[in-house]
Scaffold this motif. Sequence first.
Motif, short mmCIF file in Angstrom:
data_model
loop_
_atom_site.label_atom_id
_atom_site.label_comp_id
_atom_site.label_asym_id
_atom_site.label_seq_id
_atom_site.Cartn_x
_atom_site.Cartn_y
_atom_site.Cartn_z
N ASP A 130 -29.33 32.38 4.89
CA ASP A 130 -28.56 33.27 5.77
C ASP A 130 -28.56 32.79 7.21
O ASP A 130 -27.74 33.26 8.02
N ARG A 131 -29.46 31.86 7.53
CA ARG A 131 -29.54 31.34 8.91
C ARG A 131 -28.80 30.00 9.06
O ARG A 131 -28.87 29.36 10.10
N ASP A 187 -25.04 28.16 8.88
CA ASP A 187 -23.61 28.48 8.94
C ASP A 187 -22.73 27.37 8.38
O ASP A 187 -21.61 27.64 7.93
N SER A 192 -26.21 29.58 -5.10
CA SER A 192 -26.76 30.59 -4.17
C SER A 192 -25.78 31.71 -3.88
O SER A 192 -26.17 32.74 -3.32
N ALA A 205 -23.38 31.33 -1.74
CA ALA A 205 -23.00 31.20 -0.32
C ALA A 205 -21.88 30.21 -0.11
O ALA A 205 -21.54 29.89 1.04
N ARG A 242 -19.09 31.44 2.16
CA ARG A 242 -19.46 31.78 3.54
C ARG A 242 -19.77 30.54 4.36
O ARG A 242 -19.32 30.42 5.51
#
Length: 314
Positions: A203-204, A206, A226, A228, A231
């Motif tokens: 989450d940290r 980008d 994951s 992710a 994102r």
Amino acid sequence: MSSRLLSWGLLVLLAMPAAAKECLQVVPGGNIELFWQEVQRGATAAAQQLGYDLYYRGAKKSSSVDAQQKLVEMVFSLRCKAIIIAPSTDYSVFVDRAHRQGIEVVYMDRASGVMKDVPLVATDNYAAGRLAAQLMQTKVGPQARIVIMRLLPTISSTSERERGFLDEAQALGLHAEYGAYLGDDVGHAKQLAQAYFAQQGIDRIDAVFSPNETTAAAVILALQKSGAARRIVHIGFDMSKTILQAIRDGSLSGAVVQQPYFMGFQAVIAADRRIRQQSVPPFHDSGSFMVTAALLSDEATLQKLQLNYQLLFE
């Protein structure tokens, strides 16, 4: 045929056929990646046009240094006029020995050791890394944390891409940092990428830059696992079915793509010129270009993809 292949003064058309089927040996940096299969296609095409027999064989992976060294040493028993190597180690001693025996040496894809009197046919990897950072700037802001996943510390081509990306990202006001070395086995690299993302806190993070075919595929798979992938902005490098599909479905924002067919073709041309004692530039850039979902509808981009990655379209 593209105008790039007609550089160096219409070399193929002007070169005289090699006499008595002399041989060239090509030792690539691996034999798994699509990149090296396409290098072989280009080298084979040039060798056929110039009248050489071609011995093309590589170790399984770039990290298989001992296996590559054994293949390189075969040039003395093959009695080839030249050898083209994508070096995974320092071949300075070998180059001296080869030259003493009248065997020309050309490097492709990457430099290694003392480069005196050894021409290099390769992508301008530092510039290609900068190109990837320029694309990244269009996707993220200055506060984004960008991680550069790495291949191997011993491979100069990917190290230059990583360095070019970092330098350009910093020049553009982006925050980029080096991450983990993933290695050249996709399955293991995926595990290392997953472990790194978990340790850092996904989450940290980008955005990610991955500098070659295996690291790009590994990061694609790790981010998909994951959840992710949509994102995190991911810029890759090279081309494969996995990479192309990820660009199409939006889980990869884009990739800087080399031109392996050109590289193999031009490396054989360089070897032929050295055999004929003709001038060869110390470095010849085989070129790279950007591929994004939008550019997949661009005719010029598609033509370069189809020529350099024909196996994707068969």
